[in-house]
Design an enzyme around this catalytic site. Structure first.
Site, PDB file in Angstrom:
ATOM      1  N   LYS A 227      17.162 -14.830 -16.929  1.00  0.00           N
ATOM      2  CA  LYS A 227      17.183 -13.545 -16.209  1.00  0.00           C
ATOM      3  C   LYS A 227      18.611 -13.115 -15.940  1.00  0.00           C
ATOM      4  O   LYS A 227      19.543 -13.925 -15.885  1.00  0.00           O
ATOM      5  CB  LYS A 227      16.420 -13.659 -14.894  1.00  0.00           C
ATOM      6  CG  LYS A 227      17.055 -14.600 -13.887  1.00  0.00           C
ATOM      7  CD  LYS A 227      16.265 -14.653 -12.600  1.00  0.00           C
ATOM      8  CE  LYS A 227      16.921 -15.558 -11.561  1.00  0.00           C
ATOM      9  NZ  LYS A 227      16.941 -16.973 -11.970  1.00  0.00           N
ATOM     10  N   HIS A 288       5.504   0.889  -1.952  1.00  0.00           N
ATOM     11  CA  HIS A 288       5.787   1.720  -0.775  1.00  0.00           C
ATOM     12  C   HIS A 288       5.810   3.208  -1.114  1.00  0.00           C
ATOM     13  O   HIS A 288       6.312   4.018  -0.332  1.00  0.00           O
ATOM     14  CB  HIS A 288       7.106   1.290  -0.140  1.00  0.00           C
ATOM     15  CG  HIS A 288       7.014  -0.039   0.548  1.00  0.00           C
ATOM     16  ND1 HIS A 288       6.575  -0.188   1.844  1.00  0.00           N
ATOM     17  CD2 HIS A 288       7.284  -1.288   0.096  1.00  0.00           C
ATOM     18  CE1 HIS A 288       6.591  -1.463   2.172  1.00  0.00           C
ATOM     19  NE2 HIS A 288       7.017  -2.156   1.128  1.00  0.00           N
ATOM     20  N   LYS A 319      -1.390  -0.724   2.057  1.00  0.00           N
ATOM     21  CA  LYS A 319      -0.452   0.041   2.877  1.00  0.00           C
ATOM     22  C   LYS A 319      -1.003   1.460   3.067  1.00  0.00           C
ATOM     23  O   LYS A 319      -1.848   1.663   3.912  1.00  0.00           O
ATOM     24  CB  LYS A 319       0.940   0.000   2.242  1.00  0.00           C
ATOM     25  CG  LYS A 319       1.559  -1.407   2.316  1.00  0.00           C
ATOM     26  CD  LYS A 319       2.934  -1.467   1.754  1.00  0.00           C
ATOM     27  CE  LYS A 319       3.615  -2.802   2.050  1.00  0.00           C
ATOM     28  NZ  LYS A 319       2.905  -3.998   1.586  1.00  0.00           N
ATOM     29  N   THR A 348      -8.771 -16.656  -8.603  1.00  0.00           N
ATOM     30  CA  THR A 348      -8.790 -16.113  -7.246  1.00  0.00           C
ATOM     31  C   THR A 348     -10.096 -15.382  -6.990  1.00  0.00           C
ATOM     32  O   THR A 348     -10.581 -14.636  -7.843  1.00  0.00           O
ATOM     33  CB  THR A 348      -7.613 -15.140  -7.041  1.00  0.00           C
ATOM     34  OG1 THR A 348      -6.387 -15.837  -7.254  1.00  0.00           O
ATOM     35  CG2 THR A 348      -7.605 -14.584  -5.633  1.00  0.00           C
ATOM     36  N   THR A 349     -10.652 -15.601  -5.806  1.00  0.00           N
ATOM     37  CA  THR A 349     -11.881 -14.905  -5.419  1.00  0.00           C
ATOM     38  C   THR A 349     -11.673 -13.386  -5.493  1.00  0.00           C
ATOM     39  O   THR A 349     -10.636 -12.869  -5.087  1.00  0.00           O
ATOM     40  CB  THR A 349     -12.284 -15.313  -3.991  1.00  0.00           C
ATOM     41  OG1 THR A 349     -12.558 -16.709  -3.971  1.00  0.00           O
ATOM     42  CG2 THR A 349     -13.519 -14.550  -3.529  1.00  0.00           C
TER      43      THR A 349
END
Length: 507
Positions: A227, A288, A319, A348-349
């Protein structure tokens, strides 16, 4: 004659676990139990024990159950030292007991502490109050009654609900992309997508903005791809780094539109164009910005008419949309690749029915005329707040977005001001390391469309008092509501008139 019981086991197993076997089963064998009693003096003892010295020592272990003390690592002391260090440098995080209220006439207030004292909340990321909007609430309640509160497991195991597919279709439509994929949070969405993509793309190189959120940093680290970090929102530095990259190698350029702590907005079009010039994919975090910018609330990309330049967009349902969860949107094949290969998605659930229904209702609400009205009033109260800080001489970092940072250097000082504000009925969380660098501590305000000018005036007065109370100097323009130079009384009639243009119920 070998023991018919122990003889059935592998010899290595007996050597390793003979003592345990003797403890558990020895008393059940008349030959072995006699051997234990006579300590090896009985001529008729078990022939298997005679041939295996390691087992003949079992009587000692059965007669004594003493564990030698081990000089182990002092775990609790280590944990205590870690917490003590955080407390000493004021970076220890205290979670306020704040229960936000949703009813008309009280929002955006909350109950604080054991006494359930009323305070006004200024730091929630439920930017437009969608979490308490009747349309969103009704959708979530109806989903609970029809489908229950939980998803029942992963989408692969428990099934892929129709609401899930509707929500992903709505997100894809919002961002003008062929497909979308939802996750349990946007942290997981960013981490899972970036770690998977940068890992599977051969010899991939990642170019990451220095101001990126921890979720993106974590995803890049987990990929172990090489990176390069370019200066925050600096397209020239990005170009400089990309110009040195090898041709034909996969590249990812990763950045945010609205920075969560400074309120800065990136030069989106320029950065995307530079990335594409050097053959890179753009991964743009609009967390955001979604719900808050653009005609439909799709974010900065929509507002500036450059959604087509974003290859992968990530956003949140937690948000401005007032629920929980995260997502990405992009090409059909890219989304299918992440769906098929990202462990953070696969294991993941799934999001539960009320969250799916509430999020779908919130996206549609904020894409409507009512949503545009909410955004307009939101921006008006943000301008009023910024102007009020300016007139009061209180410090604020330059921000062109809805996020209003007030810098207060020193983790101890910012914590004291936050505490002083809470005593005066205003809740805002102190922001310090590691969310921001040491020395860049601040209060981060997020006024919304349900905050009133009177609330803002009360907050600014409380800020002035809190600064004085904690011996923090600032360039105070106003004295007793009038200009210190000309004694003219300060009035905000123009801003008041602007706010009154939006006919909506305000607490």
């Amino acid at each position: 004659m070998p023991c018919p019981f122990l003889g059935s086991f592998n010899q290595a197993f007996v050597r390793n676990y003979g003592s345990s076997l003797m403890k558990q089963y020895g008393n059940y064998c008349p030959m072995i139990s006699r051997a234990f009693r006579t300590l090896g003096q009985d001529e008729t003892k078990c022939p298997f024990i005679q041939q295996n010295s390691i087992i003949s020592e079992a009587p000692k272990e059965m007669s004594e159950d003493i564990v030698e003390p081990v000089n182990s690592f002092k775990y609790e002391k280590f944990f205590n030292d870690q917490i003590s260090a955080k407390k000493k440098d004021y970076s220890y995080r205290i979670f306020r007991k704040v229960s936000r209220l949703a009813a008309d006439g009280v929002y955006p207030q909350a109950l604080e502490g054991q006494e359930n004292r009323r305070v006004t909340v200024w730091c929630a990321n439920d930017y437009l109050g969608a979490s308490r909007h009747p349309v969103v609430q009704d959708a979530a309640i109806a989903a609970i009654k029809s489908y229950g509160t939980g998803a029942g497991g992963t989408r692969n195991i428990a099934g892929n609900s129709q609401m899930t597919e509707k929500l992903e279709g709505e997100i894809a439509k919002l961002h003008n992309k062929p497909a979308a994929l939802i996750f349990s949070s946007c942290f997981v969405a960013n981490d899972a997508t970036l770690s998977t993509l940068a890992k599977i793309l051969p010899d991939c190189i990642v170019y990451s903005d220095a101001g990126n959120h921890a979720s993106m940093i974590q995803g890049i680290r987990n990929s172990r791809a090489p990176k390069h970090i370019f200066r925050h929102n600096d397209p020239n530095h990005l170009r400089e780094l990309l110009s040195k990259s090898p041709a034909g190698v996969p590249k990812l350029v990763v950045f945010e539109t609205v920075h969560s702590m400074s309120g800065a907005i990136c030069p989106l079009e320029e950065m995307c164009n530079i990335a594409h010039q050097y053959g890179a994919l753009t991964f743009v975090d609009e967390v955001h910005a979604v719900g808050l910018y653009g005609k439909s609330g799709a974010g900065i990309g929509e507002e500036r008419g450059v959604q087509h330049l974003i290859d992968i967009v990530s956003g949140t349902l937690g948000k401005a949309y007032g629920n929980v969860g995260g997502y990405i949107a992009g090409s059909t094949l890219l989304i299918d690749t992440i769906r098929s290969l990202a462990p953070g998605f696969i294991f993941t659930t799934a999001l539960p029915p009320p969250v799916l229904a509430g999020s779908l209702a919130a996206i549609r609400l904020l894409a409507s005329e009512e949503g545009r009205n909410l955004r307009s009033k939101h921006q008006a109260i943000v301008r009023y707040f910024k102007l009020s800080l300016l007139v009061a001489g209180l410090p604020q970092l330059p921000s062109v977005s809805h996020i209003v940072p007030v810098p207060i250097k020193g983790a101890d000082k910012v914590a004291l001001v936050a505490e002083s504000l809470m005593k005066r009925g205003h809740y805002v969380q102190a922001i310090n390391y590691p969310t921001v660098a040491r020395g860049d501590e601040r209060l981060r305000f997020a006024p919304g469309p349900y905050h009133t000018p009177e609330m803002v005036d009360s907050l600014v007065t409380a800020l002035i008092e809190s600064f004085h109370e904690n011996n923090i100097n600032f360039d105070q323009f106003m004295v007793n509501g009038a200009c210190r130079e000309c004694s003219m009384e300060y009035k905000a009639d123009i801003m008041q008139d602007e706010l009154l243009k939006f006919p909506m119920q305000v607490a």
